[in-house]
Design a protein around this motif. Sequence first.
Motif, PDB file in Angstrom:
ATOM      1  N   SER A 282      11.917   3.206  -5.275  1.00 55.08           N
ATOM      2  CA  SER A 282      11.421   3.138  -6.645  1.00 55.08           C
ATOM      3  C   SER A 282      11.409   4.549  -7.208  1.00 55.08           C
ATOM      4  N   GLN A 283      11.209   4.620  -8.494  1.00 57.50           N
ATOM      5  CA  GLN A 283      11.203   5.906  -9.190  1.00 57.50           C
ATOM      6  C   GLN A 283      10.137   6.853  -8.636  1.00 57.50           C
ATOM      7  N   SER A 284       9.103   6.301  -8.034  1.00 57.04           N
ATOM      8  CA  SER A 284       7.983   7.133  -7.574  1.00 57.04           C
ATOM      9  C   SER A 284       8.128   7.627  -6.141  1.00 57.04           C
ATOM     10  N   ALA A 285       9.250   7.325  -5.492  1.00 53.82           N
ATOM     11  CA  ALA A 285       9.391   7.695  -4.080  1.00 53.82           C
ATOM     12  C   ALA A 285      10.054   9.053  -3.875  1.00 53.82           C
ATOM     13  N   THR A 286       9.597   9.761  -2.845  1.00 56.33           N
ATOM     14  CA  THR A 286      10.229  10.998  -2.398  1.00 56.33           C
ATOM     15  C   THR A 286      11.073  10.661  -1.170  1.00 56.33           C
ATOM     16  N   VAL A 287      12.339  11.066  -1.191  1.00 58.64           N
ATOM     17  CA  VAL A 287      13.235  10.769  -0.068  1.00 58.64           C
ATOM     18  C   VAL A 287      13.648  12.085   0.583  1.00 58.64           C
ATOM     19  N   THR A 288      13.466  12.169   1.899  1.00 56.76           N
ATOM     20  CA  THR A 288      13.751  13.416   2.613  1.00 56.76           C
ATOM     21  C   THR A 288      14.585  13.148   3.860  1.00 56.76           C
ATOM     22  N   ILE A 289      15.538  14.030   4.141  1.00 55.83           N
ATOM     23  CA  ILE A 289      16.201  14.046   5.454  1.00 55.83           C
ATOM     24  C   ILE A 289      15.978  15.462   5.989  1.00 55.83           C
ATOM     25  N   PRO A 290      14.901  15.656   6.776  1.00 53.36           N
ATOM     26  CA  PRO A 290      14.503  17.018   7.158  1.00 53.36           C
ATOM     27  C   PRO A 290      15.588  17.796   7.907  1.00 53.36           C
ATOM     28  N   GLU A 291      16.343  17.119   8.781  1.00 50.93           N
ATOM     29  CA  GLU A 291      17.377  17.819   9.566  1.00 50.93           C
ATOM     30  C   GLU A 291      18.440  18.439   8.672  1.00 50.93           C
TER      31      GLU A 291
ATOM     32  N   GLU B  71      29.451  13.253   8.395  1.00 48.19           N
ATOM     33  CA  GLU B  71      29.465  12.799   9.790  1.00 48.19           C
ATOM     34  C   GLU B  71      28.511  11.624   9.980  1.00 48.19           C
ATOM     35  N   LEU B  72      27.307  11.734   9.373  1.00 41.29           N
ATOM     36  CA  LEU B  72      26.328  10.651   9.488  1.00 41.29           C
ATOM     37  C   LEU B  72      26.876   9.362   8.893  1.00 41.29           C
ATOM     38  N   LYS B  73      27.589   9.484   7.761  1.00 43.18           N
ATOM     39  CA  LYS B  73      28.175   8.300   7.117  1.00 43.18           C
ATOM     40  C   LYS B  73      29.220   7.643   8.002  1.00 43.18           C
ATOM     41  N   LYS B  74      29.896   8.479   8.815  1.00 39.75           N
ATOM     42  CA  LYS B  74      30.894   7.923   9.737  1.00 39.75           C
ATOM     43  C   LYS B  74      30.243   7.329  10.977  1.00 39.75           C
ATOM     44  N   GLY B  75      28.931   7.512  11.110  1.00 43.66           N
ATOM     45  CA  GLY B  75      28.231   6.977  12.265  1.00 43.66           C
ATOM     46  C   GLY B  75      28.138   7.966  13.411  1.00 43.66           C
ATOM     47  N   ASN B  76      28.453   9.233  13.139  1.00 43.90           N
ATOM     48  CA  ASN B  76      28.346  10.260  14.177  1.00 43.90           C
ATOM     49  C   ASN B  76      27.028  11.011  14.047  1.00 43.90           C
ATOM     50  N   GLY B  77      26.311  11.107  15.133  1.00 44.10           N
ATOM     51  CA  GLY B  77      25.066  11.869  15.144  1.00 44.10           C
ATOM     52  C   GLY B  77      23.895  11.086  14.571  1.00 44.10           C
TER      53      GLY B  77
ATOM     54  N   ASP C  89       0.854  -1.189   0.000  1.00 36.54           N
ATOM     55  CA  ASP C  89       0.000   0.000   0.000  1.00 36.54           C
ATOM     56  C   ASP C  89       0.886   1.235   0.000  1.00 36.54           C
ATOM     57  N   PRO C  90       0.306   2.382  -0.442  1.00 34.34           N
ATOM     58  CA  PRO C  90       1.069   3.624  -0.347  1.00 34.34           C
ATOM     59  C   PRO C  90       1.499   3.812   1.105  1.00 34.34           C
ATOM     60  N   ALA C  91       2.749   4.175   1.330  1.00 32.19           N
ATOM     61  CA  ALA C  91       3.195   4.284   2.712  1.00 32.19           C
ATOM     62  C   ALA C  91       4.330   5.272   2.853  1.00 32.19           C
ATOM     63  N   LYS C  92       4.499   5.679   4.115  1.00 35.03           N
ATOM     64  CA  LYS C  92       5.560   6.574   4.496  1.00 35.03           C
ATOM     65  C   LYS C  92       6.444   5.773   5.443  1.00 35.03           C
ATOM     66  N   TYR C  93       7.732   5.671   5.125  1.00 35.02           N
ATOM     67  CA  TYR C  93       8.661   4.904   5.946  1.00 35.02           C
ATOM     68  C   TYR C  93       9.579   5.883   6.666  1.00 35.02           C
ATOM     69  N   ILE C  94       9.742   5.676   7.951  1.00 34.71           N
ATOM     70  CA  ILE C  94      10.593   6.581   8.734  1.00 34.71           C
ATOM     71  C   ILE C  94      11.604   5.762   9.520  1.00 34.71           C
ATOM     72  N   ILE C  95      12.875   6.111   9.391  1.00 38.06           N
ATOM     73  CA  ILE C  95      13.894   5.425  10.185  1.00 38.06           C
ATOM     74  C   ILE C  95      14.926   6.439  10.658  1.00 38.06           C
ATOM     75  N   GLU C  96      15.433   6.208  11.847  1.00 39.21           N
ATOM     76  CA  GLU C  96      16.494   7.081  12.340  1.00 39.21           C
ATOM     77  C   GLU C  96      17.799   6.671  11.668  1.00 39.21           C
ATOM     78  N   ILE C  97      18.530   7.667  11.182  1.00 38.71           N
ATOM     79  CA  ILE C  97      19.854   7.389  10.634  1.00 38.71           C
ATOM     80  C   ILE C  97      20.816   7.446  11.817  1.00 38.71           C
ATOM     81  N   ASN C  98      21.423   6.335  12.110  1.00 39.74           N
ATOM     82  CA  ASN C  98      22.439   6.301  13.158  1.00 39.74           C
ATOM     83  C   ASN C  98      23.432   5.191  12.803  1.00 39.74           C
ATOM     84  N   ARG C  99      24.489   5.051  13.595  1.00 41.44           N
ATOM     85  CA  ARG C  99      25.554   4.107  13.233  1.00 41.44           C
ATOM     86  C   ARG C  99      25.076   2.661  13.081  1.00 41.44           C
ATOM     87  N   ASN C 100      23.986   2.322  13.785  1.00 40.24           N
ATOM     88  CA  ASN C 100      23.489   0.944  13.709  1.00 40.24           C
ATOM     89  C   ASN C 100      22.602   0.685  12.498  1.00 40.24           C
TER      90      ASN C 100
END
Length: 193
Positions: free
Chosen positions: A81-90, A144-150, A61-72
């Motif tokens: 997919s081509q139809s998705a909007t990807v956002t990192i609001p911070e 920094e996020l890629k290094k697992g910081n923050g 179904d149409p959905a909104k997926y939310i996950i915290e970006i952290n080292r784990n």
Amino acid sequence: MNEEEITEMIIKCPACSVEGVAKSIMKELEIPHFGKVLETTIQCPKCGFRHSDVIALEQNDPAKYIIEINRNNLSVRVVRSQSATVTIPELGVKVEPGPKSEGYVTNVEGILTRFEDAVIKALNLFEDEESQKNARNTLINIRELKKGNGTATLIMHDPFGQSNIVSENVEILEIPEEELRELKTGFVHIEDS
Ligand SMILES: [Zn+2]
């Protein structure tokens, strides 16, 4: 993730229409806890056209997926997919579907790398100091996020339910009707009023 089946074909190029040079590669992938997806790539050596997309064979179904970006969570599987909007609001960054947007299978780190590349490109285009300063800050934060910081939040909306973030830490919400109408789908809308 096991690769199950790869089909290669030589096709007429959708961009330059030359016959017999463009290659279409279709890969069927089984993504644990999500299902089968078909990853398609078209490459034309003649005109340089390249396009890829993923199609979920078992639609959600149409959905909104939310996950915290952290080292784990950096290695969490993401199907965009081509139809998705990807956002990192911070970070104030967003990718919306458009005629040139691509679908892909990656992970959270891969999403950050795509934003990193986009910001580097933008940095070269900006001429005013303010925009350059903002872009440089965004770049530092992404790295920094890629290094697992923050931490930050990764939000993906898909009006067609073709995308997924595969993790037990993901929050899945329905997309409210109003929001659904405002989402870009990559298609041209003709509104009847
Ligand atoms: Zn071509």
